[in-house]
Scaffold this motif. Structure first.
Motif, PDB file in Angstrom:
ATOM      1  N   LEU A   1       4.186  -5.708  -1.411  1.00 32.25           N
ATOM      2  CA  LEU A   1       3.070  -5.089  -0.703  1.00 32.25           C
ATOM      3  C   LEU A   1       3.608  -4.650   0.642  1.00 32.25           C
ATOM      4  O   LEU A   1       4.104  -5.471   1.407  1.00 32.25           O
ATOM      5  CB  LEU A   1       1.936  -6.097  -0.513  1.00 32.25           C
ATOM      6  CG  LEU A   1       0.695  -5.603   0.224  1.00 32.25           C
ATOM      7  CD1 LEU A   1      -0.242  -4.896  -0.754  1.00 32.25           C
ATOM      8  CD2 LEU A   1      -0.039  -6.762   0.880  1.00 32.25           C
TER       9      LEU A   1
ATOM     10  N   ASN B   1       3.725   2.186  -0.186  1.00 33.12           N
ATOM     11  CA  ASN B   1       3.856   1.724  -1.559  1.00 33.12           C
ATOM     12  C   ASN B   1       3.840   2.867  -2.577  1.00 33.12           C
ATOM     13  O   ASN B   1       4.131   2.666  -3.744  1.00 33.12           O
ATOM     14  CB  ASN B   1       2.704   0.781  -1.909  1.00 33.12           C
ATOM     15  CG  ASN B   1       2.728  -0.485  -1.062  1.00 33.12           C
ATOM     16  OD1 ASN B   1       3.590  -1.319  -1.212  1.00 33.12           O
ATOM     17  ND2 ASN B   1       1.769  -0.597  -0.155  1.00 33.12           N
TER      18      ASN B   1
ATOM     19  N   LEU C   1       1.787  -4.030  -8.307  1.00 34.09           N
ATOM     20  CA  LEU C   1       0.772  -3.509  -7.395  1.00 34.09           C
ATOM     21  C   LEU C   1      -0.178  -2.568  -8.129  1.00 34.09           C
ATOM     22  O   LEU C   1      -1.402  -2.655  -7.964  1.00 34.09           O
ATOM     23  CB  LEU C   1       1.439  -2.777  -6.234  1.00 34.09           C
ATOM     24  CG  LEU C   1       0.506  -2.021  -5.279  1.00 34.09           C
ATOM     25  CD1 LEU C   1      -0.405  -2.985  -4.540  1.00 34.09           C
ATOM     26  CD2 LEU C   1       1.310  -1.186  -4.283  1.00 34.09           C
TER      27      LEU C   1
END
Length: 811
Positions: A380, A387, A395
């Motif tokens: 993260l 990201n 994620l």
């Protein structure tokens, strides 16, 4: 944007636990390769020695800034450096050298060229050390964030022996509730005989209830000790630290010779312990004291280029942190500061590091159709777009789970108190209702239609029902305390079922890696701060910031309709009484009849809430409570609107804290209305602190809900012990006369007809002076209440007879 850094500690980005492990492994391999190559062995050895000597030299340069100062003077200088404005405490012989630093006529205090005022920290003498500790807690709980974005630490100074033992309760309270404190206590001199006057094994006593406890052994340690104390208290999950200061060492002055000797003696924490004095206790420690290491040493770490280097290791060998000496970013030329090394020690344990510095990792535990589990780790990265191109499937899968949930609930804990805007944006965009723990009330404004209010043993019924029925629970910054879960085996049945079916589960965000699956096994555990998690997720989902406002999600529409139905069906009950006609004697001796209506705690607090809201002053208020019925009633019936607005003892459940917390909140927020809502049982424990209120002219507002009872325990005796009441009834003083004795204004009310007018007088008529409000109430329990040993949604909603399991009485 990341939080600004402090002048004392320059923070760098911290990657992930997996990257630390790989870096350590590569460094170890590189060291082995160098050792095996005879053509470079001598060069490698020279570089190693130089690195160690460089670390010692950096320690010397840092210490040289304090040459000529005594240890007591350095302690005070470090308080100034950390922007401490007020210190609470009590005097005593063993702490006199430090105490003298606070005197207004001490030569160290000059005149500030900007303000024209004397540069000194405000000293407040309390009625006892325990109250000083609670005031420090109240300050830390409610103070605005410091310039680095973290909580400010409360500071307490006391003497040895009973000064220390009187502080054990507030120190433990702070440890349980994550409150940063720096506690400084005197100690008998190092040359004093064993069992000297007012000596005690202070480090032994405080070690189990602090993040770090230490007795100094030299004035040369003190600059490092104070920096480390504030860093440990305020980083990771905040908490208390304790520093023991032998009297003779408070007077010891740092000289060039002391600096040289100190630096030369710095040993390697990974070398032979005995060779460097590891395991040896200070002279005044008790025979059973446990010391893993001296406070300061050298540790080997891995640079970003894979080469090893030496850093200054502070704390114990296994539970310490490494720092580098650097130029202070905003200090004068040549000023030095400490910066966390933020990389794993070669051969060291990562656990303590990871509980202090979150790694921003996502750990997934996936339940397969056959009941087995698989695990994956992702990352993260807080910040917009960080990201997006990472290709991180962990994620992505977590985001998909959030998007598809039909019955999600957010549990906001204390760890999200610094992210109210980010939480609001997240909840509004996805239309997810938000419930809060005791220490997070107000982080989500309860005037918002998505607000569920507090959950738990005495929480509102609606969040308790919805948590049990949700398909996805997103817990941000709460550790799943038993008061919010009910019986763990019955907790989250629908979310567990949804996890197996791949449509929901549990997402848990916590700053401490050690909280992973400690109480509840999550499907995704995010080792991060609440604010970093929300910023990263909001950025990935295109929420907030510079993104155009998106239409709120519609997947939860039926869920929110169900929320409204529950709130209508299960309001928090308020016991009310029928009016009575009584005869009242007038001032002239004549009698006349008046209508009088008795009051419950719920009625009084609900009416206070209405008065404050009507005056549009709720955002200006801080509330403190003791522990008992009045505490839970306050949690239920005040409309919480901002973070850290509610100051209360949670995990330890410490009676007597209210007055101290209220004083501390006023010292931290002088423009606010600081209201203490206390029960008579709690107030009786610490009302001597009215002395401090009067002496210092601290304009707090204290209301005592007096039912001459410890009602919470009395109710349990009624349910579980056949109405055999013992140690729950109070014979109270005349609180109006008590206030008068301290020359504090008082207000009195015992019936509903006068309550609103009395509340207005109490709250608003005397903003610049303290007021005590004695309010007589009836004995009523607090409902709803989760039945002891039962599931979170198995609640007692009304005060009526029913069968209970006597063995399940709450603690």
């Amino acid at each position: 944007m990341p939080a600004p850094v402090s002048p004392s500690f320059v923070l760098r980005a911290f990657s992930s636990s997996s990257s630390i492990r790989s870096a350590s492994a590569s460094a170890s391999a590189e060291i082995e390769a160098v050792a095996a190559a005879p053509t470079v062995a001598e060069t490698a050895a020279a570089e190693t020695v130089l690195s160690r000597d460089d670390a010692r030299s950096s320690a010397s340069s840092y210490l040289s800034q304090y040459a000529g100062e005594s240890a007591a003077s350095i302690v005070y200088s470090k308080l100034v450096e950390n922007d401490v404005t007020v210190v609470n405490g009590y005097s005593g012989g063993a702490v006199l050298p430090l105490l003298d630093q606070f005197h207004g006529e001490h030569p160290r205090h000059g005149i500030d060229a900007t303000t024209g005022q004397q540069r000194k920290i405000r000293w407040i003498t309390n009625s006892n050390e325990s109250s000083a500790g609670h005031i420090g807690e109240g300050f830390a709980k409610s103070a605005p964030s410091w310039k680095d974005g973290r909580m400010q630490a409360g500071v307490i100074v006391a003497t040895s022996g009973p000064g220390v033992t009187n502080l054990i309760t507030p120190i433990t309270d702070a440890m349980c509730d994550g409150v940063p404190l720096v506690v400084l206590c005197g100690q008998a001199a190092t040359f004093a005989p064993e069992a000297a006057f007012q000596s005690c094994p202070a480090v032994d006593l405080t070690r189990p209830v602090t993040k770090w406890s230490y007795q100094i052994t030299s004035a040369a340690e003190v600059p490092f000790v104070m920096d480390y104390a504030f860093y440990v208290a305020r980083n990771g999950r905040p908490g208390p630290v304790f520093i023991d200061l032998p009297k003779d060492l408070q007077n010891q002055v740092i000289t060039d010779d002391l600096i040289a000797d100190f630096a030369a003696g710095l040993g390697d924490v990974s070398a032979d312990a005995a060779a460097y004095g590891y395991g040896s206790a200070p002279p005044t420690a008790s025979k059973t004291a446990h010391f893993d290491a001296p406070f300061i040493g050298l540790s080997t770490h891995t640079r970003s280029d894979g080469r090893g280097h030496y850093a200054i290791h502070l704390g114990e060998a296994d539970e310490g942190l490494a720092f580098d000496v650097v130029d202070a970013p905003d200090g004068a030329a040549g000023t030095k500061a400490l910066r966390p090394t933020l990389s794993a020690r070669q051969g060291g344990d990562e656990a303590y590091e990871l509980d202090t510095h979150p790694a921003n990792t996502i750990s997934e535990t996936k339940i397969e159709t056959d009941g087995s589990t698989t695990t994956r780790v992702g990352k993260l990265m807080p910040g917009a777009g960080n990201n997006a191109d990472a290709g991180d499937t962990v994620l992505a899968d977590m985001l998909d789970l959030i998007r598809q949930a039909r019955k999600p609930v957010i549990v906001a804990g204390q760890g999200v108190n610094d992210a109210p805007a980010e939480l609001l944006a997240f909840a509004e965009a996805l239309q997810i209702p938000v419930t809060t723990t005791l220490h997070a009330m107000g982080v989500f404004d309860e005037r918002h239609p998505l607000a569920l209010n507090m959950l738990g043993m005495h929480g509102h019924a609606t969040p308790n029902f919805m948590v049990q029925e949700c398909d996805l629970l997103i817990n941000i910054g709460s550790r799943f305390d038993d008061r919010i879960t009910g019986a763990l085996g019955s907790f989250l049945p629908e979310a567990r079922r949804a996890a197996v079916e791949g449509r929901g589960g549990v997402i848990h965000v916590d700053i401490r890696k050690s909280e992973h699956a400690k109480q509840v096994e999550p499907n995704f555990f995010i080792h991060s701060t609440g604010v970093d998690f929300l910023r990263a997720i909001n950025a990935e989902l295109g929420i907030g910031g510079d993104n155009p406002a998106a239409k709120p999600a519609t997947t939860t529409r039926s869920w929110l309709k169900y929320k409204a139905e529950l709130e209508k069906e299960y309001p928090v009950p308020v016991p009310e009484y029928r009016p009575e006609t009584i005869k009242v004697q007038g001032a002239d001796g004549s009698e006349h009849e008046e209508i009088r209506t008795k009051m419950s705690a719920q009625y009084v607090v609900k009416k206070m809430n209405e008065v404050i809201l009507a005056a549009d002053r709720m955002d200006d208020c801080f509330f403190s409570t003791g522990v008992g019925i009045h505490q839970m009633v306050t949690a239920q019936h005040i409309t919480w609107t901002k973070p850290r607005q509610m100051l209360s003892s949670g995990s330890l459940g410490t009676m007597g804290v209210c007055l101290g917390y209220t004083i501390g909140s006023k010292l931290a927020n002088p423009q606010a209305i600081c209201i203490g809502i206390d029960g008579d049982g709690s107030f009786n424990m610490t009302f001597t602190e009215l002395k401090t209120v009067a002496e210092q002219g601290i304009p707090i507002k204290m209301i005592i809900l007096d039912n001459e009872s410890q009602m919470m325990v009395e109710y349990w005796q009624r349910l579980f012990h056949g109405e055999r009441y013992l140690a729950v009834r109070n014979t109270n003083p005349d609180y109006v006369a008590l206030a008068d004795a301290f020359k504090i204004k008082s207000v009195y009310c015992d019936h509903a007809e006068d309550l609103e007018a009395k509340l207005r007088e109490f709250l608003f008529e005397d903003p610049d002076q303290p007021v005590l409000f004695h309010c007589r109430i009836e004995r009523t329990p607090c409902m709803p209440m989760v039945a002891p040993g039962k599931a979170l949604d198995d609640m007692i909603h009304r005060d009526e007879a029913f069968d209970v399991d006597p063995s399940a009485a709450p603690s």
